[in-house]
Design a protein around this motif. Structure first.
Motif, PDB file in Angstrom:
ATOM      1  N   LEU A 107     -41.767 -35.313  11.877  1.00 51.25           N
ATOM      2  CA  LEU A 107     -42.995 -36.253  13.036  1.00 51.25           C
ATOM      3  C   LEU A 107     -43.189 -35.508  14.169  1.00 51.25           C
ATOM      4  CD1 LEU A 107     -45.121 -38.622  12.436  1.00 51.25           C
ATOM      5  CD2 LEU A 107     -43.380 -40.122  13.691  1.00 51.25           C
ATOM      6  N   GLU A 108     -44.479 -34.991  14.791  1.00 55.84           N
ATOM      7  CA  GLU A 108     -44.365 -35.140  16.182  1.00 55.84           C
ATOM      8  C   GLU A 108     -45.509 -34.961  16.360  1.00 55.84           C
ATOM      9  OE1 GLU A 108     -44.379 -30.934  18.969  1.00 55.84           O
ATOM     10  OE2 GLU A 108     -44.395 -30.672  16.721  1.00 55.84           O
ATOM     11  N   ARG A 109     -46.134 -36.226  17.597  1.00 53.09           N
ATOM     12  CA  ARG A 109     -47.652 -36.649  18.269  1.00 53.09           C
ATOM     13  C   ARG A 109     -47.608 -36.766  19.123  1.00 53.09           C
ATOM     14  NH1 ARG A 109     -49.752 -40.993  13.955  1.00 53.09           N
ATOM     15  NH2 ARG A 109     -48.998 -39.361  10.950  1.00 53.09           N
ATOM     16  N   TYR A 110     -49.453 -36.050  19.204  1.00 50.58           N
ATOM     17  CA  TYR A 110     -49.368 -36.470  20.686  1.00 50.58           C
ATOM     18  C   TYR A 110     -50.704 -37.138  21.256  1.00 50.58           C
ATOM     19  CZ  TYR A 110     -47.051 -32.612  21.493  1.00 50.58           C
ATOM     20  OH  TYR A 110     -46.312 -30.889  21.082  1.00 50.58           O
ATOM     21  N   GLY A 111     -50.346 -37.980  22.525  1.00 50.98           N
ATOM     22  CA  GLY A 111     -51.824 -39.065  22.828  1.00 50.98           C
ATOM     23  C   GLY A 111     -52.055 -38.636  24.067  1.00 50.98           C
ATOM     24  N   LEU A 112     -53.011 -39.653  24.726  1.00 56.01           N
ATOM     25  CA  LEU A 112     -53.037 -39.825  26.190  1.00 56.01           C
ATOM     26  C   LEU A 112     -53.775 -38.313  26.578  1.00 56.01           C
ATOM     27  CD1 LEU A 112     -50.358 -41.813  27.510  1.00 56.01           C
ATOM     28  CD2 LEU A 112     -52.819 -42.780  27.092  1.00 56.01           C
ATOM     29  N   GLY A 113     -54.713 -37.485  26.072  1.00 54.33           N
ATOM     30  CA  GLY A 113     -55.154 -36.498  26.489  1.00 54.33           C
ATOM     31  C   GLY A 113     -53.861 -35.327  26.052  1.00 54.33           C
ATOM     32  N   ARG A 114     -52.639 -35.762  26.320  1.00 59.98           N
ATOM     33  CA  ARG A 114     -52.154 -34.215  26.286  1.00 59.98           C
ATOM     34  C   ARG A 114     -51.447 -33.719  25.427  1.00 59.98           C
ATOM     35  NH1 ARG A 114     -45.504 -36.085  26.546  1.00 59.98           N
ATOM     36  NH2 ARG A 114     -43.818 -33.451  27.219  1.00 59.98           N
ATOM     37  N   SER A 115     -51.004 -32.345  25.092  1.00 57.86           N
ATOM     38  CA  SER A 115     -50.286 -30.977  24.588  1.00 57.86           C
ATOM     39  C   SER A 115     -49.650 -30.926  24.252  1.00 57.86           C
ATOM     40  CB  SER A 115     -52.176 -30.025  24.553  1.00 57.86           C
ATOM     41  OG  SER A 115     -50.977 -29.121  25.750  1.00 57.86           O
ATOM     42  N   GLU A 116     -49.155 -30.470  22.820  1.00 56.31           N
ATOM     43  CA  GLU A 116     -48.061 -29.866  23.249  1.00 56.31           C
ATOM     44  C   GLU A 116     -47.824 -28.931  24.295  1.00 56.31           C
ATOM     45  OE1 GLU A 116     -47.474 -26.898  19.993  1.00 56.31           O
ATOM     46  OE2 GLU A 116     -50.147 -26.932  19.507  1.00 56.31           O
ATOM     47  N   HIS A 117     -48.382 -28.220  24.580  1.00 57.33           N
ATOM     48  CA  HIS A 117     -47.748 -27.487  26.581  1.00 57.33           C
ATOM     49  C   HIS A 117     -48.288 -27.549  27.369  1.00 57.33           C
ATOM     50  CE1 HIS A 117     -49.079 -24.335  23.360  1.00 57.33           C
ATOM     51  NE2 HIS A 117     -50.385 -24.813  23.301  1.00 57.33           N
ATOM     52  N   ASP A 118     -48.208 -29.208  27.643  1.00 51.15           N
ATOM     53  CA  ASP A 118     -47.997 -29.974  28.926  1.00 51.15           C
ATOM     54  C   ASP A 118     -47.262 -30.853  28.964  1.00 51.15           C
ATOM     55  OD1 ASP A 118     -50.911 -29.373  29.563  1.00 51.15           O
ATOM     56  OD2 ASP A 118     -51.778 -31.334  28.153  1.00 51.15           O
ATOM     57  N   GLN A 119     -46.116 -30.538  30.343  1.00 50.14           N
ATOM     58  CA  GLN A 119     -45.278 -30.854  30.524  1.00 50.14           C
ATOM     59  C   GLN A 119     -45.302 -32.498  30.655  1.00 50.14           C
ATOM     60  OE1 GLN A 119     -43.882 -29.026  34.331  1.00 50.14           O
ATOM     61  NE2 GLN A 119     -42.839 -27.177  33.183  1.00 50.14           N
ATOM     62  N   TRP A 120     -44.421 -33.532  31.032  1.00 53.92           N
ATOM     63  CA  TRP A 120     -44.120 -35.002  31.290  1.00 53.92           C
ATOM     64  C   TRP A 120     -42.750 -35.468  31.924  1.00 53.92           C
ATOM     65  CZ3 TRP A 120     -48.451 -37.630  30.685  1.00 53.92           C
ATOM     66  CH2 TRP A 120     -48.085 -38.352  30.620  1.00 53.92           C
ATOM     67  N   VAL A 121     -43.041 -36.153  32.218  1.00 46.30           N
ATOM     68  CA  VAL A 121     -42.119 -36.659  33.386  1.00 46.30           C
ATOM     69  C   VAL A 121     -41.006 -37.011  32.873  1.00 46.30           C
ATOM     70  CG1 VAL A 121     -43.244 -38.337  35.154  1.00 46.30           C
ATOM     71  CG2 VAL A 121     -40.868 -36.831  36.290  1.00 46.30           C
ATOM     72  N   SER A 122     -39.990 -36.934  33.160  1.00 45.39           N
ATOM     73  CA  SER A 122     -38.234 -37.134  32.360  1.00 45.39           C
ATOM     74  C   SER A 122     -38.555 -39.301  33.527  1.00 45.39           C
ATOM     75  CB  SER A 122     -37.497 -36.431  32.366  1.00 45.39           C
ATOM     76  OG  SER A 122     -36.645 -36.457  34.094  1.00 45.39           O
ATOM     77  N   PHE A 123     -38.468 -39.075  34.471  1.00 39.52           N
ATOM     78  CA  PHE A 123     -37.780 -40.337  35.289  1.00 39.52           C
ATOM     79  C   PHE A 123     -36.332 -39.955  34.773  1.00 39.52           C
ATOM     80  CE2 PHE A 123     -42.378 -41.415  35.600  1.00 39.52           C
ATOM     81  CZ  PHE A 123     -42.428 -41.504  36.854  1.00 39.52           C
ATOM     82  N   SER A 124     -35.714 -40.903  34.506  1.00 42.41           N
ATOM     83  CA  SER A 124     -33.925 -40.610  34.440  1.00 42.41           C
ATOM     84  C   SER A 124     -33.612 -40.617  33.520  1.00 42.41           C
ATOM     85  CB  SER A 124     -33.405 -42.130  34.923  1.00 42.41           C
ATOM     86  OG  SER A 124     -33.745 -43.022  35.993  1.00 42.41           O
ATOM     87  N   VAL A 125     -34.373 -39.726  32.907  1.00 45.31           N
ATOM     88  CA  VAL A 125     -33.813 -38.643  31.378  1.00 45.31           C
ATOM     89  C   VAL A 125     -32.775 -38.144  32.225  1.00 45.31           C
ATOM     90  CG1 VAL A 125     -34.006 -37.679  29.789  1.00 45.31           C
ATOM     91  CG2 VAL A 125     -35.120 -39.258  29.653  1.00 45.31           C
ATOM     92  N   ALA A 126     -33.048 -37.339  33.121  1.00 44.93           N
ATOM     93  CA  ALA A 126     -33.129 -35.807  33.972  1.00 44.93           C
ATOM     94  C   ALA A 126     -31.104 -37.089  34.270  1.00 44.93           C
ATOM     95  CB  ALA A 126     -33.671 -36.142  35.869  1.00 44.93           C
ATOM     96  N   LYS A 127     -30.678 -38.009  34.510  1.00 47.62           N
ATOM     97  CA  LYS A 127     -29.505 -38.885  33.972  1.00 47.62           C
ATOM     98  C   LYS A 127     -28.591 -38.275  34.156  1.00 47.62           C
ATOM     99  CE  LYS A 127     -30.271 -42.413  37.906  1.00 47.62           C
ATOM    100  NZ  LYS A 127     -31.486 -42.647  37.668  1.00 47.62           N
TER     101      LYS A 127
END
Length: 406
Positions: free
Chosen positions: A112-132
């Motif tokens: 399963l792979e879906r995108y929303g909010l105008g984002r594409s498969e090439h766009d980065q997205w911020v992780s916030f605390s996933v980075a921890k």
């Protein structure tokens, strides 16, 4: 864009009268104020969460020539579930939780792979605390490389400035499990909280003095014995990032590229924001594409192995993902910067709806990127937890299936 036009555009976005597709094409004039990140409006989040590299100084984490394949299942997974009596499918879940990207891997295949909010498969997205969870993984790699002696080493061995502070005697293990024992206020909505006051990022053009997290943490009093009480503390995670950077003599971004991003075979570059002192912001603000987040989760769940060899110490994944302490969040435990569920699954979690969910028993990876209006939104957590359970149930209808490797 003139101020009036920008204001009108924001209002229309907030009311849902302007399509989010236009947000994806936002130019420099449409970017939200970098120094107000903690208080962005819902419309500003849609732009800012995919535009961190334009807003803040940082480092590109380069991918290599080889790409780790993620083959697709022949049929897309269908998911149906209920939350407090209301029925959901994938589309309604994404709408409810303001999901920009959702991917499910089962046994290494995209189901399963879906995108929303105008984002594409090439766009980065911020992780916030996933980075921890990424920072803790790099700390494990530094132990395997011999740059860090072990988890019982005191934090002050790597940051001597903390030797005569509340960190005196605090081990890396205690810091990893959020039990350093220091006072800390993690309130994301309070301008005077420790979390907001230490959000000191490399922002081009901003000449105000930054807050040095080492000096800030050195002045915090101890409120509990180390290793005894869980208290979520983003400043503490930032300290762990500095430990790794001093030990390996390079930024977290460079170490991540060397140890994981290039050799594992990520398909796109990533980006990690720096603080104002040139250090990778180890507690937050890593940015990647959706499929590369999934690759990281799959790599970690399968023991941190590449070509049959782990970059982590023996037994690291099992130890990092067991509940060393119970949190104040229901029956959820905490490991080495991972949230541990009672059934053995575990999560990397970031505010505003970021999550990597891993279930080794069913060999399932679920990544969700979102733009919640609130940092911690209970209806959002309820919905994503129900979605994760429904996915696992659909892919592992009984316990007769073999466990995935940890």
């Amino acid at each position: 864009m003139p101020l009036t036009a920008r204001w009108l555009r924001g209002v229309l976005l907030a009311l849902g009268l302007l399509t989010t597709t236009l947000v994806a094409a936002a130019g420099p004039d449409d970017l939200p104020a970098a120094d107000q990140q903690a208080f962005w409006t819902p419309a500003e989040k849609l732009v800012g969460f995919r535009s961190m590299a334009q807003l803040y100084g940082g480092d590109v984490v380069h991918h290599g020539a080889r790409v780790m394949p993620l083959p697709r299942a022949r049929r897309e997974l269908e998911v149906h579930f209920t939350v407090t009596g209301s029925p959901f499918d994938v589309a309604s879940f994404m709408e409810h939780n303001r999901v920009s990207g959702l991917i499910v891997l089962h046994q290494g295949r995209i189901v399963l792979e879906r995108y929303g909010l105008g984002r594409s498969e090439h766009d980065q997205w911020v992780s916030f605390s996933v980075a921890k969870s990424m920072t803790s993984t790099l700390l494990g790699a530094a132990i395997r490389d011999g740059a860090i002696g072990g988890l019982d080493d005191p934090v002050s061995r790597y940051i001597p400035e903390l030797a005569e502070t509340g960190y005196a005697g605090v081990s890396l293990r205690q810091a990893l499990t959020m039990s350093a024992g220091l006072r800390w206020n993690e309130n994301y909505a309070d301008p005077q909280s420790d979390w907001v006051r230490t959000l000191s990022l490399a922002t081009p053009g901003d000449t105000r003095p930054g807050v040095d997290i080492v000096a800030y943490m050195a002045h915090l009093p101890r409120v509990s014995a180390p290793g005894t009480v869980f208290l979520y503390n983003s400043g503490n995670a930032q300290i762990l990032g500095i430990v790794v950077q001093r030990a390996v003599h390079k930024t977290l971004a460079a170490y991540l590229e060397e140890k994981i991003w290039r050799p594992l075979g990520m398909e796109a570059d990533a980006y990690w924001v720096r603080d104002r002192f040139g250090r990778t912001f180890g507690r937050s603000l890593f940015n990647a594409t959706l499929r590369d987040y999934a690759r990281f989760g799959y790599f970690f769940m399968h023991g941190g192995r590449m070509d049959g060899v782990s970059i982590l110490p023996d037994g690291w994944v099992a130890d990092a993902t067991r509940a060393h302490l119970q949190t104040d969040w229901g029956n959820v435990g905490y490991g080495y910067q991972w949230w541990v569920n009672p059934d053995g699954s575990y999560r990397a979690i970031g505010i505003f709806g970021q999550m990597i969910f891993l279930d080794a028993r069913s060999d399932v990876v679920i990544v969700t990127n979102s733009a919640w209006s609130e940092a911690d939104w209970d209806p959002g957590y309820e919905a994503v937890d129900a979605f994760n359970r429904a996915v696992v149930s659909a892919l592992r209808p009984d316990d007769s299936k073999p466990r995935g490797s940890r």
